[in-house]
Design a protein around this motif. Structure first.
Motif, PDB file in Angstrom:
ATOM      1  N   ALA A  32     -57.821  45.013   9.974  1.00 11.23           N
ATOM      2  CA  ALA A  32     -56.918  44.658  10.872  1.00 11.23           C
ATOM      3  C   ALA A  32     -56.045  43.525  10.553  1.00 11.23           C
ATOM      4  CB  ALA A  32     -58.099  43.904  12.023  1.00 11.23           C
ATOM      5  N   CYS A  33     -56.432  42.530   9.428  1.00 13.84           N
ATOM      6  CA  CYS A  33     -55.446  41.338   9.088  1.00 13.84           C
ATOM      7  C   CYS A  33     -54.382  42.070   8.539  1.00 13.84           C
ATOM      8  CB  CYS A  33     -56.193  40.677   8.345  1.00 13.84           C
ATOM      9  SG  CYS A  33     -57.380  39.499   8.695  1.00 13.84           S
ATOM     10  N   GLY A  34     -54.582  43.391   7.960  1.00 14.67           N
ATOM     11  CA  GLY A  34     -53.027  43.662   7.376  1.00 14.67           C
ATOM     12  C   GLY A  34     -52.358  44.346   8.323  1.00 14.67           C
ATOM     13  N   LEU A  35     -52.836  45.058   9.547  1.00 13.31           N
ATOM     14  CA  LEU A  35     -52.249  45.595  10.441  1.00 13.31           C
ATOM     15  C   LEU A  35     -51.477  44.655  11.242  1.00 13.31           C
ATOM     16  CD1 LEU A  35     -52.059  48.488  11.861  1.00 13.31           C
ATOM     17  CD2 LEU A  35     -53.910  47.836  13.226  1.00 13.31           C
ATOM     18  N   ASN A  36     -52.277  43.457  11.408  1.00 14.01           N
ATOM     19  CA  ASN A  36     -51.871  42.331  12.214  1.00 14.01           C
ATOM     20  C   ASN A  36     -50.489  41.644  11.512  1.00 14.01           C
ATOM     21  OD1 ASN A  36     -52.041  40.762  14.507  1.00 14.01           O
ATOM     22  ND2 ASN A  36     -54.091  39.873  14.066  1.00 14.01           N
ATOM     23  N   LEU A  37     -50.840  41.608  10.305  1.00 14.61           N
ATOM     24  CA  LEU A  37     -49.573  40.930   9.369  1.00 14.61           C
ATOM     25  C   LEU A  37     -48.327  41.473   9.889  1.00 14.61           C
ATOM     26  CD1 LEU A  37     -49.504  38.540   7.553  1.00 14.61           C
ATOM     27  CD2 LEU A  37     -49.977  40.080   5.701  1.00 14.61           C
ATOM     28  N   ILE A  38     -48.422  43.119   9.529  1.00 15.19           N
ATOM     29  CA  ILE A  38     -47.549  44.006   9.748  1.00 15.19           C
ATOM     30  C   ILE A  38     -46.629  43.840  11.228  1.00 15.19           C
ATOM     31  CG2 ILE A  38     -46.737  46.189   9.617  1.00 15.19           C
ATOM     32  CD1 ILE A  38     -48.701  46.910   7.503  1.00 15.19           C
ATOM     33  N   PHE A  39     -47.664  43.685  12.106  1.00 14.24           N
ATOM     34  CA  PHE A  39     -47.177  43.603  13.540  1.00 14.24           C
ATOM     35  C   PHE A  39     -46.584  42.354  13.550  1.00 14.24           C
ATOM     36  CE2 PHE A  39     -47.602  42.060  17.721  1.00 14.24           C
ATOM     37  CZ  PHE A  39     -46.626  42.996  18.498  1.00 14.24           C
ATOM     38  N   GLY A  40     -47.170  41.170  13.049  1.00 12.46           N
ATOM     39  CA  GLY A  40     -46.473  39.962  13.491  1.00 12.46           C
ATOM     40  C   GLY A  40     -45.111  39.782  12.723  1.00 12.46           C
ATOM     41  N   ALA A 180     -40.044  34.116   9.094  1.00 19.56           N
ATOM     42  CA  ALA A 180     -39.634  35.499   9.420  1.00 19.56           C
ATOM     43  C   ALA A 180     -40.247  36.044  10.881  1.00 19.56           C
ATOM     44  CB  ALA A 180     -39.721  36.529   8.319  1.00 19.56           C
ATOM     45  N   SER A 181     -41.397  35.789  10.837  1.00 20.80           N
ATOM     46  CA  SER A 181     -42.000  36.392  12.181  1.00 20.80           C
ATOM     47  C   SER A 181     -41.945  35.686  13.420  1.00 20.80           C
ATOM     48  CB  SER A 181     -43.634  36.554  11.764  1.00 20.80           C
ATOM     49  OG  SER A 181     -44.305  35.459  12.608  1.00 20.80           O
ATOM     50  N   GLN A 182     -41.669  34.274  13.135  1.00 25.35           N
ATOM     51  CA  GLN A 182     -41.376  33.587  14.453  1.00 25.35           C
ATOM     52  C   GLN A 182     -39.875  33.631  14.903  1.00 25.35           C
ATOM     53  OE1 GLN A 182     -43.324  29.949  13.394  1.00 25.35           O
ATOM     54  NE2 GLN A 182     -45.387  30.718  13.344  1.00 25.35           N
ATOM     55  N   ALA A 183     -39.048  33.278  13.987  1.00 24.59           N
ATOM     56  CA  ALA A 183     -37.672  33.268  14.350  1.00 24.59           C
ATOM     57  C   ALA A 183     -36.812  34.131  13.480  1.00 24.59           C
ATOM     58  CB  ALA A 183     -37.150  31.860  14.489  1.00 24.59           C
ATOM     59  N   LEU A 199     -40.100  43.718   3.548  1.00 24.72           N
ATOM     60  CA  LEU A 199     -40.573  44.627   2.558  1.00 24.72           C
ATOM     61  C   LEU A 199     -41.998  44.036   1.779  1.00 24.72           C
ATOM     62  CD1 LEU A 199     -40.270  47.207   0.595  1.00 24.72           C
ATOM     63  CD2 LEU A 199     -38.830  45.699  -0.673  1.00 24.72           C
ATOM     64  N   ALA A 200     -42.081  42.755   1.497  1.00 28.72           N
ATOM     65  CA  ALA A 200     -43.296  42.368   0.850  1.00 28.72           C
ATOM     66  C   ALA A 200     -44.483  42.358   1.678  1.00 28.72           C
ATOM     67  CB  ALA A 200     -43.004  40.898   0.231  1.00 28.72           C
ATOM     68  N   THR A 201     -44.262  41.948   2.978  1.00 30.80           N
ATOM     69  CA  THR A 201     -45.023  42.166   4.049  1.00 30.80           C
ATOM     70  C   THR A 201     -45.616  43.484   4.139  1.00 30.80           C
ATOM     71  OG1 THR A 201     -43.946  40.354   5.243  1.00 30.80           O
ATOM     72  CG2 THR A 201     -45.964  41.400   6.465  1.00 30.80           C
ATOM     73  N   PHE A 202     -44.841  44.424   4.286  1.00 33.64           N
ATOM     74  CA  PHE A 202     -45.599  45.746   4.627  1.00 33.64           C
ATOM     75  C   PHE A 202     -46.211  46.168   3.201  1.00 33.64           C
ATOM     76  CE2 PHE A 202     -45.554  50.283   5.370  1.00 33.64           C
ATOM     77  CZ  PHE A 202     -45.921  50.180   6.601  1.00 33.64           C
ATOM     78  N   GLY A 244     -51.241  39.128  16.464  1.00 34.00           N
ATOM     79  CA  GLY A 244     -50.508  37.993  15.483  1.00 34.00           C
ATOM     80  C   GLY A 244     -51.321  37.034  15.095  1.00 34.00           C
ATOM     81  N   SER A 245     -52.622  36.878  15.704  1.00 34.57           N
ATOM     82  CA  SER A 245     -53.281  35.642  15.312  1.00 34.57           C
ATOM     83  C   SER A 245     -54.348  36.288  14.280  1.00 34.57           C
ATOM     84  CB  SER A 245     -54.190  35.183  16.602  1.00 34.57           C
ATOM     85  OG  SER A 245     -55.369  34.645  16.207  1.00 34.57           O
TER      86      SER A 245
END
Lengths: 298, 321
Positions: A32-40, A180-183, A199-202, A244-245
């Protein structure tokens, strides 16, 4: 669940159930952390995330059983392979529809999930496989029998999840990801290559799903459909924890692991896993931002 | 250049549909039933996914509800299949109303995840309550001797869905739904009752799939949870709408015909890669023709300009987040 019984957790007292649930939650947390990171960072819900996990688990079985290579080699190689797969997916598909309406990325990852499942069935067949010989045996913790494979996968999963959290909080790369996720616009004005961060996040998120797959392989029965069973649980985790949390996801993963094990014990395997979805639907309707969510606006 | 009139296209399709049972073989009738069932599913999905702009991964939930309500009525009480289909459609409407009220409070990806999860919950329930539903064994129904009555019923439903979509596309109601798709807050501030319309579109998109679920199980003579809640039905439906053009009158028809033929060829020759190739078709459509095949016709000038997705300038990702 058949998965649980295979792992040799004996269901009797409450401590057994709690420990079993928390151990199960570890793998959910990593996924879930990976999924969340990508979504964020990308605002993409990756429906194919679970299938990356399934492909990783099946590859692990192939490496250990088929090629007779040691398990630790799979622990190193498979997540790297999954990260590369993530790079490919991002470059070929997701980067090209970054500016399209959200429906397009949802459809694309949904289609990707179907493709991965069916390619996996073509390669590995539709049946179940597993790694019974690896990390066998069990140890006693607080009077409960716990299988070694579960314990190792829990420790690795939580360890890596926390390590990635540290990475996000305290490194230069982590600051780039968070900005990059916030603004995204301000980030790119400040000289952050948002495109490369995405790219790195994905890749990182896919690698985490890959590692979760490797860790799942000794403890669960593996088949190509494994991904669709896991993805819905990962969705439940990130929604209950808050989209995102990061700490929310870890907390919710452990909570949902316990809910699933206790629910399966009292209501039977199939209905028990439906409890997770019902909990998810409940949270979606009552508190869509989740337990610790900051209220991500879509 | 003279433009195609959607009604003319529908008339041609209707005549062709009428000729199939008269001229075609049993195989042609059987194939056309599948095509028409998917046509109905595609037009239904188009209402909520194409016009209202909500990514709906749970339409198969209503398909499954209809399949189970219908087959259980036939199985336990020997109800005739057309009455069972009516009951299934009503069951679809009755379940969709409260579900729509609850789920449509969610937006974007939350709605997609919620509906995706709902379909899986229902599948788990159909498996788990095996006292009623026979669980994984499935329910076997008496096979129909003659598929033609079934064919005509499906064809009439398909025609109704097409006409409804055509009416909608030319009405204020349709414009209001499109306004919700383009900017829900702006639509709300213009006095459009967005909640009521969304729920309406959601229920309207659930009734026909429920009926189709029942007819599909009668057509197969069998239903089990993985068939009733199959995610490949969902994916194929969405692929048809996306390929033809979301939020257009002719899109689902075009997409359903093209994809049904492609599927039939693939299924006959390469059954093992069939599902993966549906996925590939969706991906290619997302990447290369996100506005659908009808957009080619619109550019060529022989179709009236419609309102497929991205009519307005695309928002940068940063703003939409």
């Amino acid at each position: 669940m058949a998965d649980l019984q295979r792992a040799g957790i004996c269901f009797m007292p409450l401590t057994d159930l709690l420990i079993g649930g928390i151990l199960l939650g570890g793998v959910y947390a990593l996924m879930a952390c990976g999924l969340n990171l990508i979504f964020g960072v990308m605002r993409v819900i990756n429906f194919a995330h679970g299938d990356i996990l399934a492909v990783a688990a099946l590859s692990t079985v192939s490496i250990v059983v088929g090629f007779k290579l040691p398990f630790w080699l799979a622990v190193v190689l498979v997540p790297i392979g999954c990260a590369l797969l993530g790079v490919l997916i991002h470059l070929l598909i997701l980067r090209r529809i970054e500016n399209a309406p959200m429906i397009m990325s949802l459809l694309a990852t949904y289609a990707l999930s179907t493709i991965l499942v069916n390619v996996a069935i073509l390669i590995w067949g539709g049946g179940y496989s597993g790694l019974p010989g690896v990390l066998g045996g069990s140890v006693k913790i607080l009077g409960a029998n716990v299988s070694v494979s579960r314990l190792v996968s829990f420790v690795c999963a939580i360890g890596v999840s926390l390590a990635v959290w540290w990475l996000l909080q305290f490194t230069r790369f982590g600051r780039a990801v968070r900005s990059a996720s916030q603004a995204p616009e301000l980030a790119s004005i400040s000289g952050i290559a948002v495109d490369r961060v995405r790219l790195a996040t994905f890749a990182l998120g896919s690698g985490m799903a890959g590692l979760a797959g490797v860790l799942v392989a000794p403890a669960f029965a593996i088949d190509p459909q494994l991904g669709s069973r896991f993805i819905i649980k990962a969705f439940a985790v990130i929604i209950v924890g808050g989209m995102g949390s990061y700490p929310g996801a870890i907390l919710a993963a452990l909570l949902l692991g316990v809910v699933e094990v206790v629910g399966s014990y009292f209501a039977g395997a199939v209905i028990g896993s439906a409890f997770l979805f019902l909990l998810m639907l409940g949270v979606l309707l009552v508190r869509p931002r989740g337990l610790l969510g900051a209220g991500v606006r879509i | 250049m003279k433009q195609l009139d959607p009604l003319g296209v529908f008339a041609i399709a209707l005549v062709a549909a009428g000729l199939v049972p008269l001229l075609g073989s049993d195989y042609a009738v059987s194939f056309s039933i599948q095509l028409l069932i998917f046509l109905v599913l595609a037009y239904s999905w188009n209402l909520i996914g194409g016009y209202t702009g909500y990514t709906h991964f749970g339409q198969v939930a209503f398909f499954g509800i209809g399949a189970y309500v219908g087959s259980l009525l036939i199985f336990h009480w020997n109800v005739s299949w057309y009455l069972a289909t009516l009951a299934a459609a009503m069951a679809g409407a009755i379940t969709a109303l409260p579900l729509g009220g609850a789920m449509l409070r969610l937006k974007g990806p939350f709605f997609a995840i919620g509906m995706f999860g709902l379909a899986r919950v229902l599948e788990a329930f159909a498996l788990g309550f095996d006292g009623i539903t026979q669980g994984g064994t499935g329910i076997y129904l008496k096979p129909l001797n003659d598929l033609k009555p079934l064919y005509y019923v499906v064809a009439v439903v398909a025609a109704v869905m097409m006409l409804l979509t055509w009416r909608l596309d030319n009405s204020r109601l349709g414009l209001k739904l499109l306004a919700i798709r383009e900017d829900e807050n702006a639509a709300e501030s213009l006095g459009i009752p967005t909640t009521r319309l969304k729920i309406g579109a959601f229920v309207a998109s659930a009734v026909a799939p429920a009926a189709m679920g029942c007819l599909y199980s009668v057509y197969l003579g069998f239903i089990d949870p993985p068939t009733a809640f199959a995610s490949n039905i969902e994916l194929t439906t969405i692929a048809m709408v996306l390929l033809g053009g979301m939020g257009t009158v002719l899109g689902p028809l075009l997409g359903a015909i093209v994809l049904s033929v492609v599927n039939e060829v693939l299924w006959a020759n390469y059954p093992q890669i069939y599902l993966a190739s549906v996925g590939v078709i969706v991906l290619l459509a997302v990447l290369f023709t996100p506005r659908g095949l009808v957009n080619i016709g619109m550019k060529g000038g022989w179709l009236a300009l419609g309102r497929p997705l991205f009519r307005r300038p695309v928002q940068p990702a940063s703003q939409s987040s």
